[in-house]
Design an enzyme around this catalytic site. Structure first.
Site, PDB file in Angstrom:
ATOM      1  N   VAL A 172     -10.418  -5.612  -1.247  1.00 26.65           N
ATOM      2  CA  VAL A 172     -10.211  -7.064  -1.157  1.00 26.65           C
ATOM      3  C   VAL A 172      -9.346  -7.349   0.064  1.00 26.65           C
ATOM      4  O   VAL A 172      -8.280  -6.749   0.233  1.00 26.65           O
ATOM      5  CB  VAL A 172      -9.501  -7.607  -2.422  1.00 26.65           C
ATOM      6  CG1 VAL A 172      -9.125  -9.068  -2.244  1.00 26.65           C
ATOM      7  CG2 VAL A 172     -10.382  -7.432  -3.651  1.00 26.65           C
TER       8      VAL A 172
ATOM      9  N   ALA B 208      -4.395  -6.581   2.287  1.00 27.36           N
ATOM     10  CA  ALA B 208      -5.614  -6.081   1.644  1.00 27.36           C
ATOM     11  C   ALA B 208      -5.226  -5.074   0.564  1.00 27.36           C
ATOM     12  O   ALA B 208      -4.063  -4.664   0.474  1.00 27.36           O
ATOM     13  CB  ALA B 208      -6.520  -5.418   2.666  1.00 27.36           C
ATOM     14  N   LYS B 209      -6.154  -4.717  -0.248  1.00 26.23           N
ATOM     15  CA  LYS B 209      -5.930  -3.645  -1.227  1.00 26.23           C
ATOM     16  C   LYS B 209      -7.283  -3.074  -1.620  1.00 26.23           C
ATOM     17  O   LYS B 209      -8.291  -3.789  -1.565  1.00 26.23           O
ATOM     18  CB  LYS B 209      -5.249  -4.227  -2.483  1.00 26.23           C
ATOM     19  CG  LYS B 209      -4.495  -3.200  -3.262  1.00 26.23           C
ATOM     20  CD  LYS B 209      -3.161  -2.929  -2.613  1.00 26.23           C
ATOM     21  CE  LYS B 209      -2.499  -1.686  -3.117  1.00 26.23           C
ATOM     22  NZ  LYS B 209      -1.256  -1.404  -2.371  1.00 26.23           N
ATOM     23  N   GLY B 210      -7.297  -1.802  -1.985  1.00 23.43           N
ATOM     24  CA  GLY B 210      -8.558  -1.180  -2.398  1.00 23.43           C
ATOM     25  C   GLY B 210      -8.343  -0.331  -3.625  1.00 23.43           C
ATOM     26  O   GLY B 210      -7.217   0.032  -3.961  1.00 23.43           O
TER      27      GLY B 210
ATOM     28  N   ASP C 242      -1.838   4.884  -1.881  1.00 20.46           N
ATOM     29  CA  ASP C 242      -1.208   4.145  -2.979  1.00 20.46           C
ATOM     30  C   ASP C 242      -1.265   5.091  -4.173  1.00 20.46           C
ATOM     31  O   ASP C 242      -1.322   6.316  -3.981  1.00 20.46           O
ATOM     32  CB  ASP C 242      -1.978   2.831  -3.227  1.00 20.46           C
ATOM     33  CG  ASP C 242      -1.264   1.884  -4.166  1.00 20.46           C
ATOM     34  OD1 ASP C 242      -1.135   2.208  -5.347  1.00 20.46           O
ATOM     35  OD2 ASP C 242      -0.845   0.813  -3.732  1.00 20.46           O
TER      36      ASP C 242
END
Ligand code: NAD
Length: 435
Positions: A78, A123-125, A164
């Site tokens: 995202v 952003a992050k995944g 992460d």
């Protein structure tokens, strides 16, 4: 399998985000910005713009398992906002990752980067997988296929992942390699958190703890407390806690208590931190049996009288039940979300200065930015240069937020959101909406 477990638990820098708690993390995340938006008298359209992720990508990741079966995993990325620069944010591998959580964490990265003036968006995944159930070759195939499916999303000028929860240097190396194979060039700047030999940055392991201490020193100076007169309590003795303790110990402060999962360790005359670090490292990263202090509970540790309390373990440690008992003058949030929203109010009423996580632990993302800069230049800095520039950026960020908090008579946490949202909104105004 033990090799994988060991690799995943190794001490290294990550860009972890908090663990959202509510049923709708994205809604509750945006709720927290209403306050800041109201102070800024933000236009409703701009509020809507900031509440909506720019891009949401979901992919299927088929993997041939070692026994020949095909398993299909679900992957997300995202991009919340990229108006300040390419988007940045970690990738987590966990069985319970879901889109709403990834959306919330992507927004959180937008504010975090803006707050410390790092020219990145948020952003992050995530991939829905328990990596401990996969062999190393399976994990490598999963990572490479996820990267390939995200080839149009990732990119040094577009979107830059990082480690992460349950992802590490090795996984970043595979992402970098898979991306570079597709682009037919060495795109080292496509991820950060890489091994140093592949274009990682010096100073990265200590970056988060270093940022915690730079901002703590800035806060102490506002309260006119000299570091050498300060008493410190540190909860958590992993990467962030032990580095923070060591750096403030080097400033002459007295660390009266430390803790880890084995419990709290208290010595009113001050704990020998290098000795404690050596003990923990040679004792399987545990302080169990450390003899330089008396044993206390983690609950009592949080309530000790001190100048600075550094919660550097996990989220939700100071809540409405114990907030009233906190006797620190400053709380520096090394961990993500260690103070709950309802505790904030009590701490504020009691005049305790909280350096919010979004600022205090942003040293990691700042050195990620330095890693990206060094990769793009193909020129690598000394550790001394990394640390100097990190200290400068963190100090400036603290001063900016302090000024905002004074201007509006609000807490540093509220100031962090006001500052970040204002930065993104002002940039939007200048750039305009592309039609
Ligand atoms: P870590 O796993 O290296 O260390 C965590 C430490 O906390 C360990 O010593 C563990 O024993 C201790 N701990 C766990 N539960 C505890 C409890 N209930 N009471 C006392 N101690 C407890 O993790 P880390 O990388 O140091 O991260 C700590 C926190 O900082 C997390 O919230 C993480 O999201 C956040 N953070 C880390 C980084 C980073 O660069 N590593 C960056 C930003 C934020």
């Amino acid at each position: 399998m033990s090799e994988l477990k060991e690799a995943l638990s190794k001490e290294y820098y990550k860009e972890p985000a908090p663990i959202p708690q509510s049923d709708s993390p994205f809604a509750s995340m945006m709720e927290r910005f209403r306050f800041a938006a109201d102070i800024l008298d933000l236009d409703e359209g701009v509020f809507q713009y900031l509440s909506t992720p720019e891009k949401v990508v979901m992919v299927a990741i088929p993997v041939t398992m070692d026994d020949g079966r095909i398993e299909v995993f679900e992957g997300y990325r995202v991009i919340h906002n990229s108006i300040l620069g390419p988007s940045k944010g970690g990738i987590r591998y966990a069985e319970d990752v879901h889109l709403d959580e990834v959306k919330a964490l992507a927004a959180w990265m937008t504010w975090k980067c803006a707050c410390v003036n790092v020219p990145f968006g948020g952003a992050k995944g995530g991939v829905r997988v328990d990596p401990k159930k996969l062999s190393m070759p399976e994990l490598e195939r999963l990572t490479r296929r996820y990267t390939t499916n995200m080839f149009e999303v990732f990119g040094p000028d577009r979107d830059i992942p990082a480690p992460d929860m349950n992802t590490n240097e090795q996984i970043m190396a595979w992402i970098m390699d898979a991306y570079s194979m597709k682009s037919h060039k060495n795109d080292t700047a496509v991820v950060t958190g890489k091994p140093i030999i592949l274009g990682g940055s010096k100073g990265r392991r200590e970056a988060t703890g270093r940022g915690v201490i730079t901002t703590t020193l800035a806060a102490l100076s506002k309260l006119k407390i000299s570091p050498s007169d300060a008493s410190i309590v540190v909860q958590g003795f992993g990467n962030v806690g032990s580095v923070s303790a060591q750096l403030i110990y080097e400033q002459g402060a007295k660390i009266i208590a430390i803790s880890d999962v084995s419990g709290g360790y208290y010595n009113k005359n001050g704990i020998d931190i290098p000795k404690a670090i050596h003990y923990s490292q040679t004792n399987g990263y545990s302080l169990e049996g450390f003899d330089g202090a008396e044993k206390i509970s983690n609950k009592d540790l949080l309530e000790l009288e001190c100048d600075v309390l550094i919660p550097a373990a996990k989220e939700d440690q100071i809540d409405k039940d114990n907030a009233g008992n906190i006797r620190a003058k400053i709380i520096a949030e090394g961990a993500n979300g260690p103070v709950t929203a309802n505790a904030d109010k009590i701490l504020e009423e009691n005049g305790i200065m909280v350096i919010p996580d979004i600022l205090a632990n942003a040293g990691g993302v700042t050195v990620s930015y330095f890693e990206w800069v060094q990769d793009r230049h193909g020129y690598f800095w000394t550790e001394e240069r990394v640390n100097r520039r990190l200290n400068r950026m963190m100090r400036e960020a603290f001063d900016n937020l302090f000024t905002v908090s004074e201007k509006y008579s609000i807490t540093l946490r509220q100031a962090a959101y006001v500052y970040s949202i204002d930065r993104v909104a002002t940039t939007l105004k200048l750039r305009g909406i592309y039609a």
